[in-house]
Design a protein around this motif. Structure first.
Motif, PDB file in Angstrom:
ATOM      1  N   VAL A   1      -1.011  36.697 -24.668  1.00 60.35           N
ATOM      2  CA  VAL A   1      -1.318  37.713 -25.683  1.00 60.35           C
ATOM      3  C   VAL A   1      -2.208  38.802 -25.063  1.00 60.35           C
ATOM      4  CG1 VAL A   1      -2.565  38.130 -27.854  1.00 60.35           C
ATOM      5  CG2 VAL A   1      -0.962  36.218 -27.685  1.00 60.35           C
ATOM      6  N   GLN A   2      -3.197  38.397 -24.275  1.00 64.85           N
ATOM      7  CA  GLN A   2      -4.050  39.405 -23.617  1.00 64.85           C
ATOM      8  C   GLN A   2      -3.213  40.284 -22.687  1.00 64.85           C
ATOM      9  OE1 GLN A   2      -8.062  38.466 -22.284  1.00 64.85           O
ATOM     10  NE2 GLN A   2      -7.890  36.415 -23.122  1.00 64.85           N
ATOM     11  N   GLU A   3      -2.229  39.669 -22.046  1.00 66.84           N
ATOM     12  CA  GLU A   3      -1.379  40.408 -21.107  1.00 66.84           C
ATOM     13  C   GLU A   3      -0.620  41.539 -21.778  1.00 66.84           C
ATOM     14  OE1 GLU A   3       1.632  38.184 -18.525  1.00 66.84           O
ATOM     15  OE2 GLU A   3      -0.333  37.251 -18.176  1.00 66.84           O
ATOM     16  N   ILE A   4      -0.217  41.312 -23.012  1.00 66.65           N
ATOM     17  CA  ILE A   4       0.624  42.313 -23.686  1.00 66.65           C
ATOM     18  C   ILE A   4      -0.209  43.319 -24.504  1.00 66.65           C
ATOM     19  CG2 ILE A   4       1.126  41.104 -25.861  1.00 66.65           C
ATOM     20  CD1 ILE A   4       3.973  42.014 -25.492  1.00 66.65           C
ATOM     21  N   ALA A   5      -1.508  43.029 -24.652  1.00 66.96           N
ATOM     22  CA  ALA A   5      -2.356  43.866 -25.527  1.00 66.96           C
ATOM     23  C   ALA A   5      -2.618  45.243 -24.914  1.00 66.96           C
ATOM     24  CB  ALA A   5      -3.670  43.154 -25.782  1.00 66.96           C
ATOM     25  N   ASP A   6      -2.795  46.233 -25.802  1.00 67.36           N
ATOM     26  CA  ASP A   6      -3.174  47.571 -25.332  1.00 67.36           C
ATOM     27  C   ASP A   6      -4.676  47.643 -25.120  1.00 67.36           C
ATOM     28  OD1 ASP A   6      -0.553  49.032 -25.674  1.00 67.36           O
ATOM     29  OD2 ASP A   6      -0.811  48.144 -27.664  1.00 67.36           O
ATOM     30  N   TYR A   7      -5.415  46.904 -25.924  1.00 67.01           N
ATOM     31  CA  TYR A   7      -6.879  46.878 -25.799  1.00 67.01           C
ATOM     32  C   TYR A   7      -7.334  45.424 -25.897  1.00 67.01           C
ATOM     33  CZ  TYR A   7      -6.310  51.795 -27.048  1.00 67.01           C
ATOM     34  OH  TYR A   7      -5.912  53.105 -27.082  1.00 67.01           O
ATOM     35  N   ILE A   8      -8.187  45.024 -24.939  1.00 67.02           N
ATOM     36  CA  ILE A   8      -8.765  43.674 -24.975  1.00 67.02           C
ATOM     37  C   ILE A   8     -10.266  43.876 -24.955  1.00 67.02           C
ATOM     38  CG2 ILE A   8      -8.750  41.371 -23.908  1.00 67.02           C
ATOM     39  CD1 ILE A   8      -6.671  42.479 -21.931  1.00 67.02           C
ATOM     40  N   GLY A   9     -11.012  43.082 -25.729  1.00 68.68           N
ATOM     41  CA  GLY A   9     -12.448  43.273 -25.677  1.00 68.68           C
ATOM     42  C   GLY A   9     -13.214  42.302 -26.538  1.00 68.68           C
ATOM     43  N   ASP A  10     -14.530  42.572 -26.635  1.00 69.08           N
ATOM     44  CA  ASP A  10     -15.379  41.781 -27.535  1.00 69.08           C
ATOM     45  C   ASP A  10     -15.305  42.400 -28.930  1.00 69.08           C
ATOM     46  OD1 ASP A  10     -17.050  44.012 -27.374  1.00 69.08           O
ATOM     47  OD2 ASP A  10     -18.779  42.935 -26.570  1.00 69.08           O
ATOM     48  N   SER A  11     -15.999  41.788 -29.872  1.00 70.45           N
ATOM     49  CA  SER A  11     -15.863  42.229 -31.271  1.00 70.45           C
ATOM     50  C   SER A  11     -16.317  43.676 -31.452  1.00 70.45           C
ATOM     51  CB  SER A  11     -16.713  41.364 -32.187  1.00 70.45           C
ATOM     52  OG  SER A  11     -16.508  40.030 -31.933  1.00 70.45           O
ATOM     53  N   TYR A  12     -17.370  44.065 -30.763  1.00 67.66           N
ATOM     54  CA  TYR A  12     -17.902  45.422 -30.923  1.00 67.66           C
ATOM     55  C   TYR A  12     -16.889  46.447 -30.412  1.00 67.66           C
ATOM     56  CZ  TYR A  12     -20.883  49.513 -30.300  1.00 67.66           C
ATOM     57  OH  TYR A  12     -21.390  50.787 -30.339  1.00 67.66           O
ATOM     58  N   TYR A  13     -16.381  46.217 -29.211  1.00 67.04           N
ATOM     59  CA  TYR A  13     -15.414  47.144 -28.620  1.00 67.04           C
ATOM     60  C   TYR A  13     -14.174  47.252 -29.514  1.00 67.04           C
ATOM     61  CZ  TYR A  13     -11.787  48.828 -25.432  1.00 67.04           C
ATOM     62  OH  TYR A  13     -10.741  49.524 -24.870  1.00 67.04           O
ATOM     63  N   LEU A  14     -13.684  46.119 -29.995  1.00 64.71           N
ATOM     64  CA  LEU A  14     -12.459  46.141 -30.799  1.00 64.71           C
ATOM     65  C   LEU A  14     -12.679  46.864 -32.133  1.00 64.71           C
ATOM     66  CD1 LEU A  14     -11.092  42.545 -30.055  1.00 64.71           C
ATOM     67  CD2 LEU A  14     -10.233  44.705 -29.125  1.00 64.71           C
ATOM     68  N   ALA A  15     -13.886  46.738 -32.699  1.00 65.99           N
ATOM     69  CA  ALA A  15     -14.184  47.459 -33.949  1.00 65.99           C
ATOM     70  C   ALA A  15     -14.167  48.964 -33.679  1.00 65.99           C
ATOM     71  CB  ALA A  15     -15.539  47.027 -34.502  1.00 65.99           C
TER      72      ALA A  15
ATOM     73  N   GLU B   1      -9.906  42.220 -40.952  1.00 64.31           N
ATOM     74  CA  GLU B   1     -10.500  42.766 -42.178  1.00 64.31           C
ATOM     75  C   GLU B   1     -11.398  43.962 -41.831  1.00 64.31           C
ATOM     76  OE1 GLU B   1     -11.524  39.702 -45.659  1.00 64.31           O
ATOM     77  OE2 GLU B   1     -13.178  39.963 -44.234  1.00 64.31           O
ATOM     78  N   SER B   2     -12.237  43.813 -40.796  1.00 60.36           N
ATOM     79  CA  SER B   2     -13.132  44.908 -40.399  1.00 60.36           C
ATOM     80  C   SER B   2     -12.322  46.118 -39.938  1.00 60.36           C
ATOM     81  CB  SER B   2     -14.072  44.470 -39.266  1.00 60.36           C
ATOM     82  OG  SER B   2     -14.869  43.398 -39.697  1.00 60.36           O
ATOM     83  N   ALA B   3     -11.228  45.869 -39.208  1.00 61.48           N
ATOM     84  CA  ALA B   3     -10.381  46.976 -38.748  1.00 61.48           C
ATOM     85  C   ALA B   3      -9.815  47.735 -39.958  1.00 61.48           C
ATOM     86  CB  ALA B   3      -9.237  46.455 -37.886  1.00 61.48           C
ATOM     87  N   LYS B   4      -9.408  47.018 -40.976  1.00 65.09           N
ATOM     88  CA  LYS B   4      -8.839  47.648 -42.181  1.00 65.09           C
ATOM     89  C   LYS B   4      -9.918  48.444 -42.930  1.00 65.09           C
ATOM     90  CE  LYS B   4      -5.774  48.393 -45.393  1.00 65.09           C
ATOM     91  NZ  LYS B   4      -4.622  49.270 -45.124  1.00 65.09           N
ATOM     92  N   ILE B   5     -11.118  47.861 -43.033  1.00 68.78           N
ATOM     93  CA  ILE B   5     -12.207  48.525 -43.754  1.00 68.78           C
ATOM     94  C   ILE B   5     -12.595  49.821 -43.035  1.00 68.78           C
ATOM     95  CG2 ILE B   5     -14.666  48.277 -44.388  1.00 68.78           C
ATOM     96  CD1 ILE B   5     -13.928  45.167 -44.627  1.00 68.78           C
ATOM     97  N   LEU B   6     -12.623  49.777 -41.702  1.00 70.31           N
ATOM     98  CA  LEU B   6     -13.005  50.957 -40.924  1.00 70.31           C
ATOM     99  C   LEU B   6     -11.901  52.011 -40.906  1.00 70.31           C
ATOM    100  CD1 LEU B   6     -14.724  49.103 -37.942  1.00 70.31           C
ATOM    101  CD2 LEU B   6     -15.850  50.737 -39.476  1.00 70.31           C
TER     102      LEU B   6
END
Ligand code: 13P
Ligand code: SF4
Length: 301
Positions: free
Chosen positions: A29-43, A64-69
């Motif tokens: 899954v990480q291999e195919i992702a466009d962005y990989i990171g910790d929670s802060y970076y992903l938010a 949920e946080s991604a949707k709220i933001l």
């Protein structure tokens, strides 16, 4: 497997979608992702992306946080059952009692929490910015929810505040023991111990560095040392080993977060194809939890 990867890439283009993955997702899954990171970076990525669809390979508080933001975007979770048990380990009743007991209380909410808990909080934090944000708050009294271990770590770094702890925990991190780490240190005396702050204090006491998943990866990458004992979920190994082929990593008890591992290529492909598993957050919860999330993004700058 290649066919599946090709299909996902084609669907991504067709639908203007991006794939975000946490460092605890599986290697494929990480291999195919466009962005990989910790929670802060992903938010931060979730807030700023131009894509129409975000496929979030993490656990539900992240989607949920991604949707709220980013309420106008579609956020798809490959598996709706991928949830973080710690996110539910605080009570609104207790928050209200604390607010009644301390006049200047700030409720600081680890992002590993439900949107409802965020609604009752003053600011969110992640493991990479919690110390900085708590230090910058004007309040003396802080109720830190839900994770007791991260809260205790922050309290040690910010002794000028009165930090009240809550009894939440991460079952993956608290199952690592000092005895295991001590044995590993004896077996690999040149290795540095790098630990996530969700670990128990007895493990953190043995650590040479304590930080978020991204912090651990950066620390090992920038260190002149060649061996490291890693005290967090072993998914970080994908990035650690990719970036540091000349270094050796030993994983304390080789821990897996079963929820993060629910994300798979098949499920990513399925939600991209069907649009199933779209995250919905009602307007009231969305506006209530946006405030502490935005405050985090502001204070963490
Ligand atoms: P990070 O923010 O360090 O990536 O941590 C997220 C998490 O769930 C740790 O268990
Ligand atoms: Fe939650 Fe722990 Fe899994 Fe992180 S590792 S998502 S805190 S259960």
């Amino acid at each position: 497997m290649n066919e599946l990867v090709n299909e996902i890439n084609t669907l991504k283009k067709e639908k203007n979608a991006v794939i975000l993955a946490h460092y605890y997702a599986t290697n494929e899954v990480q291999e195919i992702a466009d962005y990989i990171g910790d929670s802060y970076y992903l938010a931060k990525v979730a807030k700023s992306t131009d894509a129409d669809i975000i496929v979030f390979c993490g656990v539900s508080f992240m989607g949920e946080s991604a949707k709220i933001l980013n309420p106008d975007k579609t956020v798809l979770m490959p598996d709706m059952l991928a949830d973080c048990p710690m996110a539910h380990m605080a009570e609104i009743e207790t928050i209200e009692k604390m607010r009644a007991s301390y006049e200047d209380l700030a409720v600081v909410c680890y992002i590993n929490s439900t949107a409802e808990l965020k609604c009752h909080s003053d600011v969110c934090v992640t493991s990479s910015n919690a110390v900085h944000i708590v230090k910058s708050l004007p309040n003396k009294n802080i109720f830190f929810i839900p994770d007791e271990n991260l809260g205790r770590f922050v309290a040690e770094q910010v002794p000028e505040k009165n930090i009240i702890l809550n009894k939440g925990f991460c079952h993956v991190h608290v199952s690592m023991t000092a005895a295991t780490v001590q044995t590993m240190k004896e077996n690999h005396p040149a290795a540095l111990v790098l630990a996530h702050p969700e670990c128990k204090q007895e493990v953190l006491n043995l650590a040479d560095y304590i930080g978020s998943t991204a912090g651990i990866i950066d620390y090992a990458t920038n260190s002149p040392k060649k061996e490291f004992i890693i005290c967090t979920e072993s998914g970080v190994g994908y990035e650690l080993e990719k970036k540091n082929q000349d270094k050796t990593f030993y994983y304390a008890d080789l821990k897996f977060c079963p929820n993060m591992k629910k994300n798979s290529l098949e499920k990513i492909c399925h939600v991209l194809k069907t649009g199933e598993n779209a995250v919905e957050v009602n307007d009231e919860i969305c506006s209530g939890s946006l405030k502490p999330l935005n405050r985090m993004l502001e204070l963490a700058k």
